[in-house]
Design a protein around this motif. Structure first.
Motif, PDB file in Angstrom:
ATOM      1  N   ARG A  38       0.763  -1.413   0.117  1.00  0.00           N
ATOM      2  CA  ARG A  38       0.083   0.096  -0.096  1.00  0.00           C
ATOM      3  C   ARG A  38       0.524   1.222   0.388  1.00  0.00           C
ATOM      4  O   ARG A  38       2.044   0.806   0.765  1.00  0.00           O
ATOM      5  CB  ARG A  38      -1.292   0.287   1.384  1.00  0.00           C
ATOM      6  N   THR A  39       0.633   2.325  -0.167  1.00  0.00           N
ATOM      7  CA  THR A  39       1.419   3.629  -0.201  1.00  0.00           C
ATOM      8  C   THR A  39       0.600   4.576   0.850  1.00  0.00           C
ATOM      9  O   THR A  39      -0.272   3.768   2.009  1.00  0.00           O
ATOM     10  CB  THR A  39       0.931   4.145  -1.328  1.00  0.00           C
ATOM     11  N   ILE A  40       0.798   5.436   1.013  1.00  0.00           N
ATOM     12  CA  ILE A  40       0.091   6.488   1.979  1.00  0.00           C
ATOM     13  C   ILE A  40      -1.162   7.744   2.029  1.00  0.00           C
ATOM     14  O   ILE A  40      -1.362   7.545   0.397  1.00  0.00           O
ATOM     15  CB  ILE A  40       1.425   7.139   2.796  1.00  0.00           C
ATOM     16  N   TYR A  41      -1.920   7.865   2.723  1.00  0.00           N
ATOM     17  CA  TYR A  41      -2.487   8.661   2.485  1.00  0.00           C
ATOM     18  C   TYR A  41      -1.804  10.409   2.997  1.00  0.00           C
ATOM     19  O   TYR A  41      -0.773  10.212   3.450  1.00  0.00           O
ATOM     20  CB  TYR A  41      -3.605   9.166   3.481  1.00  0.00           C
ATOM     21  N   PRO A  42      -2.519  11.854   1.666  1.00  0.00           N
ATOM     22  CA  PRO A  42      -3.056  11.108   0.207  1.00  0.00           C
ATOM     23  C   PRO A  42      -1.817  10.463  -0.192  1.00  0.00           C
ATOM     24  O   PRO A  42      -0.541  10.381  -0.307  1.00  0.00           O
ATOM     25  CB  PRO A  42      -3.293  12.691   0.590  1.00  0.00           C
TER      26      PRO A  42
END
Length: 490
Positions: A38-42
């Motif tokens: 997964r990536t991060i937010y935003p």
């Protein structure tokens, strides 16, 4: 041991297939696929790539959006991080504190280890991969922008062997020439002459084409296949030479895309609620609406009651997804209906007073891809967007191969994220993980480490305001937190 990170900007993992990306699939057969990466937010490019090279979420490195308001100066300044010249000025003016934590390039330079970057992303994104490269004499080459290239002689050497730096193509044309150029520059110049300890080779596609044509459009699929062919050249080199030089190869993406289905105007909605929105703080503006797919709202007077009024105004809109404000306690934000921005790992001094996602869903678009959302830009519906908390935006490609990693054709189901790459590299180089890195070392896929996965724990947070209800889902692996999704209804 050396490392090559190859990035495909905006590539959804479910678009990796034998027909479309045979070379990425070849790497999967040679190494380990991170199935829950997964990536991060935003989930924006110039938030995610700083996370790649700092091992920290936005709360750590401070790049809270592709664009943000900097209140550390008077008057407050609008920062567009695609502007590489501005980023350099900001770093120098802040005495090297553009990012609030050390980057991989800085950490390596302090130990006498070179890092190189070759990228076809925007000039600002290219700088972000190693924003102090010129200070250490490290290589940074853009596939299009001369001003970002350093040192001077490297670009000249690359042009002599590979050809002139191609201009950036018109926005509606997929960028093939740039991908070809940086691949050739790596194979012909950067690796043979410099042999960096860590190299980032970043294809700026399919992100741009997805934004302009749609995530599953023929043009987007075409540029994905083209980037994969360039990656195939790299993989051929790795199998013939790089692997014998103990190069570890990592293929990643920074986020996915979903499809914008309904256009809205946040500014018009706020105006209807009695606010005076604008693009810069001033006498006639009480809330700045930062353009982008992630809602970032900065108030001229950010007292708690004004933040609460702003949250109440957007929570009643059908387009509004999860909302975050500064923390009131361990869970809640200061405004009723909001969650604390620390839960989304975004509690930095530069964070907006109110940040929100556009409401997304699991609908299937015209290309057969899951994920749709409201959006606020001047483009037609049916095009790719990203930035929010839909699982398809957060999902990222992660495939790793080399002598340090166990298994051929293995699939790891352990949650992993973009912040884990830098600490894993440093660990394999024999360096301790800095306290600034919130990512973890991926022990479970290392050849000579314990394969036991730390305890995995899931948690759910909820906030309500009238009919509005939002839910944030996270997962812990040991002490590391990954965001799984954020939804809203009502």
């Amino acid at each position: 041991m050396r490392f090559l990170i190859v990035s495909f900007d905006g590539l959804r993992p479910d678009l990796v297939s034998p027909d479309l990306t045979p070379n990425l699939c070849r790497l999967q057969a040679l190494g380990v696929t991170l199935a829950e990466h997964r990536t991060i937010y935003p989930s924006e490019t110039r938030c995610a790539f700083p996370s790649l090279i700092t091992g920290a979420a936005t709360a750590g490195h401070g790049m809270v959006g592709n664009k943000y308001i900097d209140r550390s100066v008077s008057p407050p300044r609008f920062v567009d991080t695609s502007d590489a010249v501005l980023l350099r000025k900001l770093d120098l003016a802040s005495e090297g504190r553009l990012m609030s934590v050390p980057s991989l390039g800085e950490i390596l330079a302090a130990r006498g280890r070179p890092m190189a970057v070759l990228a076809t992303n925007t000039a600002g994104t290219t700088r972000f991969f190693h924003h102090k490269a010129e200070d250490f004499g490290h290589v940074r080459l853009s596939g299009h922008f001369r001003d970002v290239c350093t040192p001077d002689g490297v670009l000249a050497a690359a042009e002599a062997l590979v050809g002139k730096l191609p201009p950036a193509p018109p926005e509606n044309e997929p960028d093939t020439a740039g991908q070809d150029w940086i691949t050739s520059a790596f194979l012909s110049v950067v690796w043979p002459k410099y042999r960096p300890d860590v190299t980032v080779l970043s294809f700026g596609e399919p992100d741009i084409t997805s934004h302009v044509h749609g995530t599953g459009a023929a043009a987007t699929r075409g540029i994905i296949a083209h980037c994969d062919r360039q990656f195939g050249r790299v993989l051929d080199w790795w199998e013939a030479e790089g692997r014998t030089e103990d190069v570890q190869i990592m293929a990643i993406s920074d986020h996915g895309h979903i499809t914008g289905h309904t256009r809205v105007s946040v500014a018009d909605c706020l105006r209807g609620a009695g606010f005076r929105p604008g693009i810069a703080l001033g006498p006639d503006v009480d809330v700045v609406v930062v353009p982008g797919q992630v809602g970032a709202l900065y108030l001229s007077d950010p007292r708690d009651e004004h933040v609460a009024r702003l949250v109440a105004a957007i929570a009643g809109e059908v387009w509004c997804g999860p909302i975050f404000t500064r923390a009131k306690n361990e869970t809640e934000g200061i405004a009723p209906g909001s969650l604390g921005n620390h839960l989304a790992l975004g509690d930095h001094v530069r964070a907006p007073d109110v940040s929100f996602c556009f409401r997304a869903d699991h609908g299937v678009d015209s290309f057969g891809l899951e994920g749709g959302t409201f959006y606020d830009n001047d483009r037609r519906s049916g095009l790719g967007v990203h930035g929010g908390l839909n699982p398809k935006e957060l999902a990222a490609v992660g495939v790793i191969a080399g002598s340090a990693f166990s298994g051929r054709g293995a699939v790891s189901s352990a949650p992993t994220g973009i912040c884990d790459i830098a600490p894993t590299i440093l660990h394999l180089l024999g360096f301790s993980k800095p306290e600034s890195m919130s990512g973890r070392i991926l022990h479970e896929i290392l050849e000579h480490d314990s394969k036991a996965l730390p305890h995995v724990r899931r948690e759910t947070f909820e906030a309500r305001l009238g009919k509005f209800r939002q839910v944030l889902q996270r997962v812990h692996v040991g002490g590391t937190i990954y965001i799984e999704s954020g939804t809203a209804d009502g």
